[in-house]
Each structure stands twice: as structure tokens, then as C-alpha cells.
Design a protein around this motif. Sequence first.
Motif, PDB file in Angstrom:
ATOM      1  N   UNK B 124       0.328   5.743   3.156  1.00 47.80           N
ATOM      2  CA  UNK B 124      -0.199   4.490   2.618  1.00 47.80           C
ATOM      3  C   UNK B 124      -0.887   3.764   3.768  1.00 47.80           C
ATOM      4  N   UNK B 125      -2.175   3.447   3.597  1.00 49.23           N
ATOM      5  CA  UNK B 125      -2.916   2.851   4.722  1.00 49.23           C
ATOM      6  C   UNK B 125      -2.264   1.565   5.208  1.00 49.23           C
ATOM      7  N   UNK B 156       2.266   4.402  -8.728  1.00 48.91           N
ATOM      8  CA  UNK B 156       1.260   4.863  -9.681  1.00 48.91           C
ATOM      9  C   UNK B 156      -0.022   4.044  -9.649  1.00 48.91           C
ATOM     10  N   UNK B 157       0.052   2.791  -9.256  1.00 44.44           N
ATOM     11  CA  UNK B 157      -1.165   1.983  -9.167  1.00 44.44           C
ATOM     12  C   UNK B 157      -1.786   2.196  -7.791  1.00 44.44           C
ATOM     13  N   UNK B 158      -2.961   2.795  -7.734  1.00 40.08           N
ATOM     14  CA  UNK B 158      -3.538   3.092  -6.418  1.00 40.08           C
ATOM     15  C   UNK B 158      -3.820   1.836  -5.593  1.00 40.08           C
ATOM     16  N   UNK B 159      -3.873   0.687  -6.272  1.00 36.43           N
ATOM     17  CA  UNK B 159      -4.115  -0.555  -5.527  1.00 36.43           C
ATOM     18  C   UNK B 159      -2.820  -1.200  -5.069  1.00 36.43           C
ATOM     19  N   UNK B 160      -1.714  -0.608  -5.441  1.00 34.88           N
ATOM     20  CA  UNK B 160      -0.438  -1.235  -5.076  1.00 34.88           C
ATOM     21  C   UNK B 160       0.489  -0.215  -4.436  1.00 34.88           C
ATOM     22  N   UNK B 161      -0.061   0.508  -3.530  1.00 34.62           N
ATOM     23  CA  UNK B 161       0.721   1.558  -2.891  1.00 34.62           C
ATOM     24  C   UNK B 161       1.758   0.985  -1.913  1.00 34.62           C
TER      25      UNK B 161
END
Lengths: 340, 541, 425
Positions: B124-125, B156-161
Motif C-alpha cells: 500500500x503506497x 476492496x476499495x482501491x481508494x481506501x487501501x
Amino acid sequence: MSFLAAPPTAPAIDPTKVREVSSWPHTSPLVCARFDPSGAFVFAGAQDNTIVRWTVPEGKKVVLTGHKSWVRSLAFSARDGLLFSGDYAGRLLAWPVAGDAPAPRWDITAHRGWIRALASSPDSRRLASCGNDHLVRLWHVPDGQPLRTLDGHDCHVYNVAFHPDGKWLASADLKGNVKVWDVERGECVRELDARILHKYDGVFRADIGGARGMAFDPEGKYLACCGITNVSNAFAGVGNPLVVLFDWASGKQKAQLKPRAPHQGTAWGVAIHPLGFILAAGGGNGGELWVWKPDDPLSWHTLKLAGNARDLSLHPKGRLVAIPCHDSRLRLYDLASAAR
Amino acid sequence: MSMSRTALLAGVLSLFLLPCSKAAAPAVRSEPLHVRIDRLIGIDQDFARYDAGLASDSEFLRRVHIDLAGYIPTSAQIRAFLADSAPDKRRRVIEQLLNSPEYARNMAQVFDVLLMERRPSRHVPQADWHEFLRQAFLNNRPWDEVVREILSGDGTDPKKRHRIKFFLERDSDPHLVSRDISRLLLGMNLQCAQCHDHPRIEDYRQEHYYGLFAFVSRMTAVQDKNKKLLLLSEKADGETTYQSVFDPKKITKTAVPRVPFGPALVEPLVDKAKLYVIAPAADVAAVPTFSRLARLAGAITQRDYLPFRRNLANRLWAHLMGRGLFEPFDNDHSANPPSHPEVLDLLAQELADNGFNIRAILRELALTKTYQRSSIPRPGTDAKQAPLYAIAVVKPLSPEQLAWSVMQATGLLESYRKAYGGKDPEGEAYRRLAPSAALFINAFANPPGQPQTFEPRTDQALLLANHPSLRSWLAPGSTLATRLNSLPLPTRVEELYLSVLGRLPDEEERKEATEFLTRQPKDIGDLAWALLTSPEFRFNH
Amino acid sequence: MHCNYACGSSDHLLSRRSFLTAAGGALGLGLLTQPSLARVLNGQQKRVLVIDLHGGVSQLETWDPKPGTNTGGPFQAIPTSVPGIHISELLPHTARQMHRMALVRSLNTAEDDHGKGAIIMNTGRRQEPGLTYPHLGSACARLLGDESNPLPGYINITPHGTGGVSVADAAFLGPRFAPVSLDDGKAPQNIDRPADLTAAAEQTRQLLRLRASERFLRRRRTAQTEAYTQTYDQAVGLMQKKHLFNTANEPEKLRDRYGRHDFGRHCLLARRLLEGGATFVKVTHTNYDTHHENFDFHLEQLGEFDLPFATLLEDLALRGLLDTTLVIVQSEFGRTPNINHLYGRDHWSRAWSVALAGCGIKGGAVVGKTNANGTAVVDREVNAGHLFHTYFKALGLDPKKNFYVEQRPIPLADPKASAITEILA
């Protein structure tokens, strides 16, 4: 999977019903075990540098002395009625299998350092040994003359096994490299990858690995190597037992067999039953015997053992399993369902 | 000294299961928290004798800037503060800082280090994770909410890794995750209790370790082929069993999910046919109908569960005061009592009452005399005899505080803000200078996965002595040298001391610095270096 | 660590200097002058080398083998260069150096915890509440070191990534005697003085730094602030000796003999540092905590240890350094004679061994006996206190002398113990 239709008087093999039928004590922890080809005896190496022989099924005990270090390798020449034993001081002895007080016939310094495994060729004419000097050696049976040295591994060689057709020898080392040798020419013809059984533990700065058990199926279609994988702490033994099953023809991994319920420890011995299922035994956080069907990577059946298992040997008639344990006992398990 | 197991257990339970409604502090409830804390801290009868008094204005300003904003103030900020005659100027500065973008950035860094211990960002960046934390502090989100997000494990939410980072960067290893949750969030290091009851700490038993472990034992990381993300897959079955390596009988026990010293998780019976919302399959992250993992964060952060609040209170206290109420930070147990148990109880209670409002806690802590106390022992007293907190603790700057304070002292931060500022001067300057800061941070940081300690090493001294970056920031022609050299000599000396050490020079310093700069005006960088590498800069005092 | 002490003793304060006297020339600061060679030249300089086999090395697989017993395991014992002394087959090269070494086989430190065991072996005493004893390295730096020596008195070569030892090692002796850690034995980065910084300018800025530090420490001195200030002096010292880290000039054959792996390189560096004037050097080899598969792992680890150690001993001897260098091979404790169900050995401090060589030590001496299977000491039981008496005596120091902590006398070694004279030359 079908079971052999046995004659009405003999019970059917049912690994899910496997149970302990004998428990024979010695006075020192055991480190290996093998049935002899006739099935009349079972031999076990012990931490008191002896080899213990029991008659099957009576359990009459005879102790063979002569080694000055632990014996973890046993093999036989059916033809000559000989037992071969290799110890951790590099000495290779040969003994008559039968008799009241067997005495050594060979006394060969076969390797520098540990002899980790011995294997007899199917025709009983050759014996293979391997060890910590990175070498695999071939010896003539029954006279013990050195035949060949197979040089190629770059670390401790943990195990050897002859292919049932006698043409090839497989040797497996600490780092999980399995070399396949053409026995006649003495050349390595290919390599198999069992590196999943190796780990360099960066915290303790040491390697852990090696095929602790190794076996072909009777037809030579598969090769099983077992050991420990997923090691997160080599010095506490935190890892999981694993059997790597190779498809011999392609040389590729066919399956990685694990206990269905995760277990912490090492798989020390493996055998592929003529009926097709795979057996392995191991220890760590307790001893277990596992059985797999060849098409399911998770074990079909697990039997908890009374103590850590250090090896596994399948009786030539395919019904009994011998497991040497840390608690100094050799235990026999019956794969047949109890007779009515 | 040995205690009977029952007595011990009773003691432990009473420690951790205080019902919320019980008032913990002896003083009048309507008094502000900071007053109640000061009373409890000053309770020792010797306290007044050793009381070092309040820190000076410049000492206070430097300290509170470092602690709340993450680095030292500018010379302009110091001058303004010194000149301000309002009686509540300290309170106003505290308020300003707590509401500044610098505070959010700083707290994001502090909690990132606390939660992730500088583990490399492989899955995760770092930027996404950091931004999530920063927003959380910018908006002063209730901390229990934030932790429930961080420990949800739902990637599952790519914006909430950020929801899955805690697990993935630990290789989704249930043992490591359990260990770190207990150490970092609950104030207990249960690692030794993995193989047997803790050999030295009576309170920590295998059942505590495995109760926590049972929440996460069913998870593995899976590269999900449908969602094209690395996710956590959780089985619907699989019991956690354990044995003690010291138990000759090798009795196997089964653990139900239970946070240490907390209630067991109540697991409903699930219809065998409906065990999964997403069934396990190759390259598919399974989601069970009843997820133990999903309930972990809730169990830890629920109001009645004390260890989470005690740990948070202890960490916040330590951040400002320089030492924990109990130490080490992961050794909260009955044989290691806090130095001021009522203060810890008070803070832990406050967190429950104020809805895990970190900003409010920090405000109250910063307002205490305890926090604002001088670190110079009272003349004529033996500092070694002083009660705790009668003299403020001298605390080393964290690697981040040091790095950014160097950037501030050398004028880089200000010049970058002015040059690239626009709408977001704080963010722009931060992003552009982060790589340079990383050079210093890495040299002073502990290895990944380990708590930060202060271990001054020669290689750090060599870095500050010889590295070309720092030299260039102090060289003739650098931002700092240029600005200072444009000033008349007396002001130059003042600005140097204000910029680097956060205070005005005393008479002797003025004299010596003036003499030096008169003789060797080009070498102002060497004088700046000397101040920068003195312990006065290195420490928060 | 919160060991605050606002100690205003004159030992710590530097005498006042004005900036005006800066710029070139000898300033009597010690660290910026030439090292005093007197002690070195007339052979009085004593050194100490400690090899730490970290994790608890098995005495049964090293110095006190018991082959053929129920605890002996599979390895044999081999003869050494001293008739009558046998050690484990895992140390064939070291066996040939036995005439330089002494063995203590009757050590009982009664402490099976890593941390506590390390404290006992490193300070010669059990940990006490209220008093921390200094690490042997710090004590030697203090007692044997020369203030003018640019090298740090206590150097700790650590395996890559294992971090250093704590500042707390120096205890009441002060951070000046704290260890400098060299991670993986590498020369620290940034060890070169910048090209645009002249020697004079360097002196000047160091003086300015000292001045600023002194002002601060006058009123707010703690163990941490002192430790921090110290690192700059250590840095200057290291810069002066940076050539020691470059092993490229060593003969290839010698580098091969030491071994190109970590421990080998670290041993070679240790020799160079000792030769270059270091007082106390510690090299750590990790790890030996073999609760699982003890024999395989000791094979591997001792396989790495044996030749470099033997090479190091021989190298020191050939260079005439061994007579003035005390060599100690130690661990936190030994390992159980009982072999557990994982082929492992567990922590064991009741009957284990330590090996010594060099300065003041009688080569070929063995003191102490364990019983047939190593489960108890039967002759000449000693503890770490006895070892410390022995170390100090071997170095020509009087272990009954005291350090003073605010007038409180602290004997160098535990007064309840005494030197193991059987192994003193």
C-alpha cells in the motif's frame, strides 16, 4: 479410489482407520526406522549409537552395537540378506539381517561428516549413500567396493532414492535442489525444484531445509520429498510440514501436500502406498501421521501420535507402518480396518 | 515477592475492567483536566522544593512547536511570541498549533511510525496511507473510528487501501499481526506468551496471546483475480489450538477469540450452507458470513475495554512529557505499575468520555504546568532526588523532528513555502523536501519493525559532520548564510541563535559570536553548524 | 533510558577556551592531537578481544564434548595441539591452536535468560536494582585506554542489521566509554572530511561545537545528552583512523583464510583495529540459540567460526600482539545436556565453558570438570565473578581496586570471587 478387494479372511486397507497396534520400548530416543524387505524385522537407529532390531509382529528385541555416532540411514540388500547402516561420523556398516547377534561385515568410511541417507538399488546390486561432504557415492553390493562418486551438490545432501526401474538415482540437498543421476553414466541428467523445503533464516543466520524423507511410488511415476516449509523461526522450529510430490515424467511439481489442520513441525518420513495414497509422519508441536489422496493437497486423514515421529517406513506387504519416536518407542500402525 | 494466582487475577481484572461510569480522579470533576493532572503530579510532599518552575517563553515555544507541529519555530514566530504581552498567549499558541496543517502532518508522521514502525511499503503506497492519517488528524476524527478503519482489513476499495495496510505490510502473518496489535495498541508485549506463559510477566499468559490470535488466525493474503487486488481471504472455520512447550503432558487447548483481559467474542451458529458471502476458490479472497477479523477492531476499541485507552493515553502522555506513565510502552501489567496510576486512569477515562478526541487530550496536556515546566533543575537542589516531573524531561528529538527542524533552521522550509506555496504552502514544501528529510530520518531511525529508541551513534555524527547536503545548506551563498549576512552584525547574531536554537543569545554568546564573525565573516556556516550539532538543538528541553 | 544525572563534576567539564585562540596549532584538546605512542611503543598497551557467540553456544559441541553418552549427541571429540585435551570435532582448526588457549569447563552462572545471562557475562555480576555495572568493554576502555587514542575505547563489530549495544553499557563510567558500533564491520559512511573543509576550519568548528555543548550541559546534563556529544569526538577519532577499515591491502591468501563471509571479515577487521591501537574490540557471531535441530545448526555456525577464529589467533601471535591481547570466547550461557524432542538443546547455565587466550593466560591449561554427561560441575566451580578477577589479573590490573561513583567504592570485580589462578600465566 478403490481398495484392493482382499480375500475374505484379510481385512481391507482403510487409512482412515489406522491405529497403533504395537509400541516397543528402547532406552534411548529413536531417529530412524526401516522394515527389512522380507517384512520379518524392523530396524531403528537410536541416539545411543545403536541399531535396534525387533521381530515383526512379536517385538523380540536385539541391539546391534558397533557405531560410534547416530544412525539415521538404513537400507537393505534383499538378495544378500544384508542391512546397511550409515552414521553421523561418516561410517557405513553392513550387517546380516537375521541371526541372534548380528556383527558388522563392512566398516567403510564412506563420507566426511554425516551420512544422511542410504538407498539400495532395486536389484540390490548397488548401494547409494549421501552426506554432509556434498557427495553422493555408489557402492558395490555385497563387497562394498566404491563404484562412483557423484559430485555436483554444493551443500549437505539430505536424501537419496533409486527410481524403481534402477536407471536413475535422485538426490536432494539442503537447499531443495533434487538432482537426477543416470546411474550407469554417473551424470546428472536433470534437476527438480524442491526449494520450497528450504529457508535461510535471516534472524538466526542459518539454513534450514532438506528432504528429510524421500520416496518413489512403486511404479516410479511419482517422487515425494518431505520436510519443513514456511519457516518463520528456524531455531524454534516454527514452520509447517510439507510433502512435495513430483511427476517423474515431467519433473514438475504435481502437488504440495499439507496437513488439513495446520501443524507446526517437520515431516520426517514419507511413503507412497501401492494403493496410491501418500503417508507421511512428523513431529514438532506433537507427532502426527498424515494420509493424502493424490488429488487433494489437504490431508485425507490425520492420526495424532503419542510423541514426535522421526521417520516412517511402510511394510513390504503394505499394511503396517513403523514410526520411530522421540520417546524411545518404536510404534507400529495398522492400515487395515480391524478384523471382525 | 509472590502473589497467589487468584489475587493476581483479581488485581489484573480490576486493572482492566473498570466500568466506564466510575469516576477515577479524586478532585472536583468540574475542574479542567489539566488542573486535575497538575494536582496529581504535584502530590509528592517534596515536589514544591524541587519544582523547577515554568520554562521560559522561548523554551516553551520551541518545545510546543516541536511536539505539536513537528519542528522548531522560525525566528519571526519567536520574536512575535516574545513580544506578545497577552497573559493567555501560551494557550493561544497551543490552540493555533493544534488547528494548523502542520499539526495534522506531524501527528500523521507520529502515528505512522507508531503503527507501522517504518516497515517498507510494499503493498500500500506510503503516500495514500499518510494522507489518510493526515486527514484524520486534520478533521480530528475520533481515534477509535480511525483504528476501526485501519484494522478493518477490507482492501476492496482501491481508494481506501489504508484499511488493509496494517496487515499486508506484515505479510498478513497472523502471529506478527497479533504481536504488534498487542504491543502497539494494547500496551502489552505478548510475544513471549506464544510458546508458553510468559516466563517473567505473570499477567501475560498463552491464553491471552491465542485469544487475540484467534481473531486473525483464519486470514491469508490472496491476489484476488476478480478485484485485481491483494486482499485478505478469511476462512469460516479453523480453530486455534495451542500447547505449552514447557508442558510435559502437551495438553492442547482451544482458544476462542478474546481480546486480552476482555470478553470472549460471541460467535453465532451459521448455517453450514451459508458459511460464506464469497466462497473460497483459487485466487479469490473468501469472505465468511461471520468474520472474526471484522470484529477485532470493534472489540479493541469498544468503550468498556480498557487496555486500548490506557495504551493511547500512555503514548500521548509520553509524546509530550518525554516518558510514559508506564514504561516500557508495551509492558502494562500489575508488576509494572504506572508512576502515577490516577493520572493514567484519568486520561484513559477522558478518552472514553470525550469520544477518543486526541486533539482535546493534547490541548489539556499542553496546558498543564507539568508540560510547561522548565528542564533546568532548581539551583541548590540535587536533581537526582527530584520527584518525577518536578523537572521537565529532556527528550531527544525523534528522527522526523530532527530532520524537519534542520530544514527549518537552515531556512529551507520557509524558502520552499514562499517559492511553491500557492494554495497549500505546507503541503508543497513538505512534498518537495521529503526526500532530503528522508536522508536524516533514515540515519536516526531504528530498523524497521522495531520501536524507536535513542541510541546515538558515530555514523550519525559523521553524517551531520560531513554529508554534502547539510554542508550546502550552511555554505556561503546558502539560503541561511545569505539571509543572515544581509543583516547588520548584532541582528545577525540574534537571528542566528533564534533560527537555530530558538532563543536569543546571552551576553557572553553575543560577545563571542560577534568577535568570531568580525574575524571570520565567511564562516558563519561553521558557527551555525556548531549550534546545530550541539545537544541544545538535538534535544527538546 | 532515563538515567538523568546533573553531574557537575570537573571530569566532564572542559576548561574554558576563547574562540580567539582558535585556528590551527595544538590546542591540547587531546582528540585533535597526535596519539600518544609511548604506551604502545614500550609494549605496555594492553588490549582485549571478545568473541561473542550469540544465543548460547553449546559447550558439548565446542569445549567440553561428551561423545558416547546419553547427552553427547552425534559428534565426536578430537585431539588438539595439547596432548590430553580434546574438543568437539566441529572445531578442527581451533584444536590446532589449543596450545595458545585455556579452557574453563566448570562455569555455573545460574542464569538461563539471554538478557540477564549477557549482563552477567559482560559485567561479571548479576544485575542489581539501583546499580548498573559497566560492561567489560567500557571498563577496559577506562582502565586500559589512553585519552589521546583517537580510536574509541570500546568498539563493537556487529552483524549486519543487528544494531549496536546500548549506551547504557558504560553505566557510571559515562558515555565517553560507551561502545561505538560498526554495523557489519563497515567503515561508517561519511568518514571522509569534505574536500572543501580545511583541517583548520574543522578544528574551529569543533571548538565552537564544544563550546556550545558545554554551555548546555552545564545546566542540563543527562546520560543521553552526554552520549550524544560524545559521538562527535568519536567521529573525529574514527576519521583519523579510517585507513584501518580498508582491508584491500591485506594479502589475498590471508583474506581467504579469514574467510570472505561476515564473521571472517569481522575478525580481520578486529585484528587491524587492535593493531591500530584499539583497546577493546568485540566481534559477535550470530546465532547459536538452537532449541531446534541443535546439531545441524551448530555444524553450520561453528563451521563459520572455526577457521576465522583460528586464523585470528595465529595472526595475532605472528604479529606479536597475542601476548598483550586478552582473548575471550564467550556466550550468554551454554546449552542443556538433555537433547529435546526437536533435536535441540535449551538454555543451560549450570555447567558450561568459556575459552581464553593471550595476555596473561597460560596456554594449554584446562581448569574445571563436569561429570560424565555434563549435567553438573564436579570440580572447581566458578562464576562470572571469578572470570572477571581472572581477566583483570591477566591484564595486569588489580581486580580488588575500585571505581568510585560519588565516593562510593565499586570494586572492579565481585569481591565474593577470586581469580582462577590455574589458567594465569
